[in-house]
Scaffold this motif. Structure first.
Motif, PDB file in Angstrom:
ATOM      1  N   LEU A  40      75.126   8.174 -17.843  1.00  0.00           N
ATOM      2  CA  LEU A  40      73.885   8.843 -17.415  1.00  0.00           C
ATOM      3  C   LEU A  40      73.665   8.649 -15.916  1.00  0.00           C
ATOM      4  CD1 LEU A  40      71.556   7.897 -20.405  1.00  0.00           C
ATOM      5  CD2 LEU A  40      72.075  10.230 -19.676  1.00  0.00           C
ATOM      6  N   LEU A  67      69.625  21.006 -14.846  1.00  0.00           N
ATOM      7  CA  LEU A  67      68.648  20.169 -14.128  1.00  0.00           C
ATOM      8  C   LEU A  67      67.723  20.993 -13.232  1.00  0.00           C
ATOM      9  CD1 LEU A  67      70.986  17.169 -13.333  1.00  0.00           C
ATOM     10  CD2 LEU A  67      69.084  17.217 -14.941  1.00  0.00           C
ATOM     11  N   VAL A  69      64.158  14.313 -19.990  1.00  0.00           N
ATOM     12  CA  VAL A  69      65.107  13.209 -19.774  1.00  0.00           C
ATOM     13  C   VAL A  69      64.392  12.025 -19.133  1.00  0.00           C
ATOM     14  CG1 VAL A  69      67.233  12.507 -18.600  1.00  0.00           C
ATOM     15  CG2 VAL A  69      67.059  14.804 -19.585  1.00  0.00           C
ATOM     16  N   GLN A 111      64.311  18.363 -17.203  1.00  0.00           N
ATOM     17  CA  GLN A 111      64.332  17.168 -16.341  1.00  0.00           C
ATOM     18  C   GLN A 111      63.200  16.211 -16.736  1.00  0.00           C
ATOM     19  OE1 GLN A 111      65.061  18.162 -12.301  1.00  0.00           O
ATOM     20  NE2 GLN A 111      64.489  16.169 -11.504  1.00  0.00           N
ATOM     21  N   SER A 125      75.779  11.021 -14.064  1.00  0.00           N
ATOM     22  CA  SER A 125      75.566  12.447 -14.362  1.00  0.00           C
ATOM     23  C   SER A 125      74.235  12.982 -13.840  1.00  0.00           C
ATOM     24  CB  SER A 125      75.606  12.680 -15.882  1.00  0.00           C
ATOM     25  OG  SER A 125      76.760  12.128 -16.444  1.00  0.00           O
ATOM     26  N   LEU A 126      73.265  12.115 -13.637  1.00  0.00           N
ATOM     27  CA  LEU A 126      71.896  12.575 -13.363  1.00  0.00           C
ATOM     28  C   LEU A 126      71.570  12.523 -11.877  1.00  0.00           C
ATOM     29  CD1 LEU A 126      70.074  10.701 -16.290  1.00  0.00           C
ATOM     30  CD2 LEU A 126      70.666  13.123 -16.198  1.00  0.00           C
ATOM     31  N   LEU A 182      73.574  19.990 -19.021  1.00  0.00           N
ATOM     32  CA  LEU A 182      72.140  19.854 -18.749  1.00  0.00           C
ATOM     33  C   LEU A 182      71.768  20.731 -17.561  1.00  0.00           C
ATOM     34  CD1 LEU A 182      69.508  18.262 -19.402  1.00  0.00           C
ATOM     35  CD2 LEU A 182      70.237  16.578 -17.723  1.00  0.00           C
ATOM     36  N   LEU A 213      66.337  10.416 -11.684  1.00  0.00           N
ATOM     37  CA  LEU A 213      66.584  10.018 -13.069  1.00  0.00           C
ATOM     38  C   LEU A 213      67.615   8.895 -13.158  1.00  0.00           C
ATOM     39  CD1 LEU A 213      66.755  13.591 -14.661  1.00  0.00           C
ATOM     40  CD2 LEU A 213      64.809  12.050 -14.583  1.00  0.00           C
ATOM     41  N   SER A 214      68.622   8.931 -12.275  1.00  0.00           N
ATOM     42  CA  SER A 214      69.687   7.927 -12.368  1.00  0.00           C
ATOM     43  C   SER A 214      69.158   6.526 -12.069  1.00  0.00           C
ATOM     44  CB  SER A 214      70.831   8.278 -11.418  1.00  0.00           C
ATOM     45  OG  SER A 214      70.378   8.353 -10.081  1.00  0.00           O
TER      46      SER A 214
END
Length: 1088
Positions: A267, A206, A215, A212, A270-271, A204, A275-276
């Motif tokens: 997720l 970002l 997502v 972004q 990873s984000l 991805l 986003l996380s």
């Protein structure tokens, strides 16, 4: 209405004034023009012009706003037109995905609203508005921007389906939401999860804002799906810790797949933080899934996967440095214990390791008290519930809480003490100033602190002794710095709060004599500190320590002082040795001495005074405690010396805010309860008690007569009104109330009326006086049932009548008031007047027929004042302001019950106003108001029905009653739609709404049907004919059953039969309409 603007340039100028203009006049004009545009037949063409040729995003926003208003009109546009609008917007956003975000959002909202309101619309045997999901899938096959728009449409649609529009019937909303849940929501969730899997499957980028954004929108879509109101319970979102997500059984397979949870944990790791935290929000909902979705082995496996995820996050805690992630993770931990039992948690393989990690995480969080302080609540919730569950755990597996709970308690205590120096030296906001949060955290800590209580007490004793010694050294040190003193006092305040907390955490079924003795050790030290602090008054004061002491005293009172507690508690063993406090009688003496000291020396500090008086009020409830209290010297002193000389807070100088006077009511309520214990019929004792108030009233009379020092007399009267209201509230016997009335009448009540006349435009003066009047009119415990030879009831009502008339006439002279002023300046006073009048009308201590018999116009005057005030209030304000509606509608109920002749004599426009207010009140969500309206309507309908029944008989007597009935009948014949509208509303409520007061609704409905049989037949026919042929016979049978066995009368027996029939009717109609989604909605719109 002709439009004043035609060209694109004029429309864009309008947009500029509306959205970015700073001139208020221009903006108001633009808003008027917008309303004109929406009502215009050219509205759609103008919107199209703005969307296609507009040069600014504000032009497109105006078009979206107009379309949204059109889409949600109560009289909807034709189906074809709505489909065209939806398709046009879909094509428009597909061709221009780079529109300003707020424009896209506004246009998508229009699509969502059109889809929701047209969910059951059928054309050519197809649900035309349900094609939206197929349409969105076309977006998902395009560019990243198109994909984002498609996901936004689904997300907005899900939120719109979940949103209750209170201007529309709730049953209609629920049908649509349920159909959407069953037919589409699972597919949307599966689609969103598959998109997220694609995100993880490939690298991805970002840095790419479009990716972004995509997502983020997908995660928001998942969260919307999981936050859906599946059952229609509309749970209070503020009750976050009680939430269970009622996932449908058909979704089981998604939740049983371990990959689903693993996806969101991956997720999170990873984000980036923005986003996380959304991934964690989704996990909070997964952790809150209802237990009954799984079998026991499945639940254990699911919980095991959640715990593995927690372990992984805590072993890689880098992401938790972001406040958003940290907050959501704390919520996630709290939900684990909300939804799973401690017995289940300890059986998880990784439990021992994870509980250690959570404990370390909690300790670290408590030590960093300044980081995300609002999240600590969730961690304390977790530990509180874990510890509270310990006595009920049957598993042999170790829960390890006896190891970790004392560490949590220690971390909380030490971190709070260490925070004081930082707060003082860096001049930060003091956590102690936010008492609501402090109290909440302390109440959670009290449960945790009782686990391995000996360790908690040892720590607190050590810290208390150490800090008390340091404080005494500073007191005796000539060179002590103010900063050091502030730090030491702050630490002592925390320690007193903490001692109060652990003492208040005592539970009867788990406490032991050893624990009570430990409580005594701790309490001893606080009582010693109280003595030390009070010897330094009034030279040196510390508000924080005083508030902490009052918290401690209240916790000690709840735990060890009361009617039901043993006198021989071990808590007094150490206290008796050190302080001579051997039992609860000695404690009460200490309490009262402290209360008198505070009232004497803290008069200028409202927080301390109000908390002290609340403590006194709590002590004065309960007969056994009162009997003990009146023997105490401090109480005898208060009863004899309640003047500003001894208690400065009773003063009236300008240094006290008028709002601070409120606490005087609490003071006099408690004081009067104490007086009542031994008062009996001793009038001299009562007169002595009232002496300070007598002196004040005589001063007011003198000043009124000489006409000087107006501000001083106003403040004095406000204080007197608040004092007397407290006294009147506590006098619940006829003898004691009569003493108060004899003291006030005839000399002092007219003074209050003169004050209303003079200061009617100052609510800080009129409100306390009117509230006193409302309290005096309350016939609580039959205290106003005077002797048969006493005219006091009539005399009291005459004075009330004068005061209400004076206020009513004067308040109307204020003219029109702004929206922010209308309630405090006018409506609040009117609602109190209505409340007082209602208490008089239903108090059963005045024979109102006497007034007319003897030519006394006080009763007529007050009813006329009621009408004048009512006509100055709009119908919307009547329902918008809850206190006003909850005083007006019960008053109207009293009038319809006993004074129908007054209502029938009203001018037709006035009577129409009253009946319209009744009709609007029937459909309100407030059951107090709607039930009152039903009862009022029942009385009116019954009155009319009885008149029609008697009409043919023409008796010679009661000619006046016949004329009143004739007037009402004539009015109803002139305005037949009034009762018809009310019948429609009630039928609508019964058939389509969540009818919570079915019995109340049934009573007037029978009378309405008997009076309007023809209209009832029309309603029945319109409902039946709007259904498919297959359902018409079943509905017709429901209506036949409704009237089966019901006669043409309003006898109690006949009403009860109808009420029973209505209950069955409601159930049968719901059953008949349940299977076919689109049925009932057309008829509902017709009836509303």
């Amino acid at each position: 209405m002709a439009l004043h603007f035609q060209s694109l340039a004029e429309l864009e100028a309008l947009c500029t004034h509306l959205y970015v203009g700073t001139d208020l006049t221009e903006r108001i004009e633009a808003e008027k023009a917008l309303l004109e545009l929406i009502d215009s037949p050219e509205c759609l063409s103008k919107c199209q012009l703005l969307l296609e040729q507009g040069t600014t995003p504000y032009a497109q926003l105006l078009a979206a706003t107009c379309l949204s208003k059109l889409a949600t009109r109560l009289d909807p546009l034709p189906v074809e037109q709505r489909i065209d609008i939806r398709n046009y917007i879909l094509n428009y956003v597909a061709s221009q995905p780079k529109l300003a975000p707020f424009v896209i959002q506004a246009l998508i909202q229009v699509i969502a609203k059109l889809t929701k309101l047209g969910w059951f619309e059928v054309q050519k045997d197809e649900f035309v508005f349900r094609e939206i999901i197929a349409d969105v899938k076309k977006f998902l096959q395009g560019t990243v921007q198109h994909c984002t728009v498609g996901v936004m449409i689904l997300s907005e649609l899900t939120q719109e389906m979940n949103l209750v529009d209170y201007s529309r019937p709730s049953a209609k909303h629920r049908k649509i939401a349920t159909s959407f849940r069953d037919s589409s929501l699972q597919d949307i969730l599966v689609l969103a999860c598959s998109l997220l899997k694609q995100v993880l499957a490939k690298p991805l980028n970002l840095q790419d804002q479009d990716q972004q954004s995509l997502v983020m929108q997908v995660l928001k879509l998942v969260l919307s799906c999981l936050s859906f109101d599946f059952l229609g319970s509309a749970a209070d979102e503020s009750a976050d810790d009680l939430c269970t997500v009622q996932i449908p059984t058909t979704w089981r397979t998604i939740f049983l797949e371990p990959e689903t949870l693993e996806l969101f944990f991956n997720l999170y790791h990873s984000l980036p933080p923005l986003l996380s935290q959304l991934a964690l929000s989704c996990l909070v909902q997964f952790a809150s899934t209802r237990r009954s979705l799984f079998s026991s082995p499945e639940r254990a496996k699911y919980l095991g996967n959640l715990i593995k995820g927690v372990k992984r996050i805590l072993e890689n805690p880098q992401g938790l440095s972001d406040p958003g992630n940290y907050h959501e993770f704390c919520r996630f931990l709290a939900r684990l214990k909300t939804n799973y039992q401690l017995g289940e948690l300890v059986l998880v393989k990784e439990y021992a390791e994870v509980i250690g990690l959570i404990a370390n995480f909690t300790i670290t969080s408590l030590q960093h008290w300044e980081f995300a302080p609002n999240s600590v609540h969730y961690l304390l919730t977790l530990w509180q519930r874990m510890v509270a569950s310990v006595p009920f755990v049957k598993s042999t597996e170790p829960h390890l809480l006896d190891t970790y709970a004392p560490e949590i308690t220690k971390a909380f205590i030490t971190s709070r003490l260490e925070s004081v120096a930082i707060v003082v030296r860096d001049n930060l906001d003091d956590p102690l100033d936010d008492t609501a949060t402090v109290f909440q955290q302390l109440e959670q800590l009290c449960t945790v602190s009782r686990c391995e209580y000996e360790k908690t007490c040892t720590l607190l004793v050590q810290l208390f002794d150490q800090n008390a010694q340091n404080y005494q050294k500073l007191l005796h040190s000539a060179s002590g710095l103010a900063v050091d003193m502030a730090i030491q006092e702050g630490r002592l305040a925390w320690l007193i709060y903490l001692v109060g907390t652990v003492v208040g955490g005592r539970l009867t079924y788990t406490s032991t004599d050893e624990h009570d003795a430990l409580d005594g050790e701790l309490s001893c030290r606080v009582f010693q500190l109280i003595t030390l602090m009070d010897t330094r008054l009034p030279r040196c004061t510390n508000e924080k320590i005083e508030l902490a002491i009052l918290w401690f005293l209240d916790q000690f009172r709840k735990t060890y002082v009361g009617d039901q507690l043993q006198r021989t508690s071990k808590v007094y063993a150490r206290m008796s040795e050190v302080l001579g406090i051997a039992d609860d009688n000695h404690v009460l003496e200490t309490f009262m001495t402290k209360i008198v000291t505070n009232l004497k020396y803290w008069g200028r500090c409202e927080p301390v005074i109000s908390r002290t008086l609340q403590f006194l009020s709590d002590l004065s409830v309960g007969y056994i405690l009162l009997k003990k209290l009146v023997k105490i010297d401090a109480v005898k002193f208060m009863l004899k010396n309640h003047t500003s000389e001894y208690f400065p807070f009773l003063g009236i100088s300008d240094t006290y805010s008028l709002s601070d006077f409120r606490c005087r009511t609490t003071f006099y309520t408690a004081l009067t309860r104490l007086l009542m214990v031994d008062l009996g019929e001793d009038e001299d004792e009562f007169e002595n008690f009232m002496l300070p108030l007598t002196v004040s009233f005589e001063t007011v009379l003198q000043i009124f007569n000489n006409n000087f020092k107006q501000e001083e007399v106003k403040r004095m009267l406000i204080g007197l009104a608040r004092d007397l209201r407290g006294i009147a509230f506590a006098l619940n016997t006829k003898t004691s109330y009569t003493m108060l009335f004899d003291w006030m009448y005839p000399t002092y009540l007219p003074v209050l009326q003169r004050a209303i006349e003079r200061w009617y435009g100052e609510p800080e003066c009129t409100t306390p006086i009117l509230k006193l009047l409302a309290e005096l009119m309350q016939n609580r415990s039959q205290r106003l049932n005077f002797d048969v030879s006493s005219p006091n009831g009539i005399l009291l009502f005459r004075e009330a009548s004068k005061m209400i008339c004076t206020y009513g006439n004067q308040i109307l002279s204020l003219g029109s008031l702004s929206k922010d002023q209308i309630y405090p300046m006018k409506l609040k006073g009117i609602s109190i007047c209505y409340s007082a009048l209602k208490s008089a009308l239903c108090g059963n201590y005045v024979s109102f027929g006497v007034f007319k018999l003897y030519g006394d116009n006080h009763f007529d005057n007050v009813l006329q004042a009621f009408i004048k005030m009512l006509l100055s209030v709009s119908h919307s304000d009547l329902l918008q302001y809850r206190k006003l509606s909850q005083s007006y509608y019960p008053l109207l109920e009293c009038l319809t019950q006993d004074h129908m002749s007054f209502l029938t004599n009203l001018e037709p426009p006035v009577l129409l106003y009253v009946l319209t207010s009744l009709s609007e009140g029937l459909s309100t969500v407030d059951t107090v108001v709607s039930s009152s309206c039903c009862t009022s309507l029942d009385y009116m309908v019954t009155y009319l029905f009885k008149h029609i029944a008697k009409e043919g008989k023409k008796p010679l007597r009661c000619r006046e009653a016949l004329q009143a009935g004739q007037r009402l009948l004539h009015f109803m014949q002139q305005n037949p739609d009034v009762l018809q509208q009310m019948m429609s509303v009630l039928m609508n409520t019964v058939i389509f709404e969540d009818c919570r007061n079915q019995w109340s609704v049934s009573r007037p409905l029978l009378g309405l049907i008997l009076l309007n049989e023809k209209y009832f037949g029309e309603l029945r026919a319109s409902l039946i004919n709007s259904q498919p042929l297959s359902k018409q016979e079943a509905l017709a049978q429901c209506f036949r059953n409704l009237m089966e066995g019901v006669e043409q009368s309003l006898s109690v027996k006949n009403r009860d039969r109808f009420t029973q029939n209505l209950s069955v009717f409601r159930r049968d109609v719901a059953e008949a309409l349940r299977n076919d989604g689109h049925t009932g909605l057309y008829s509902l719109d017709m009836m509303s």
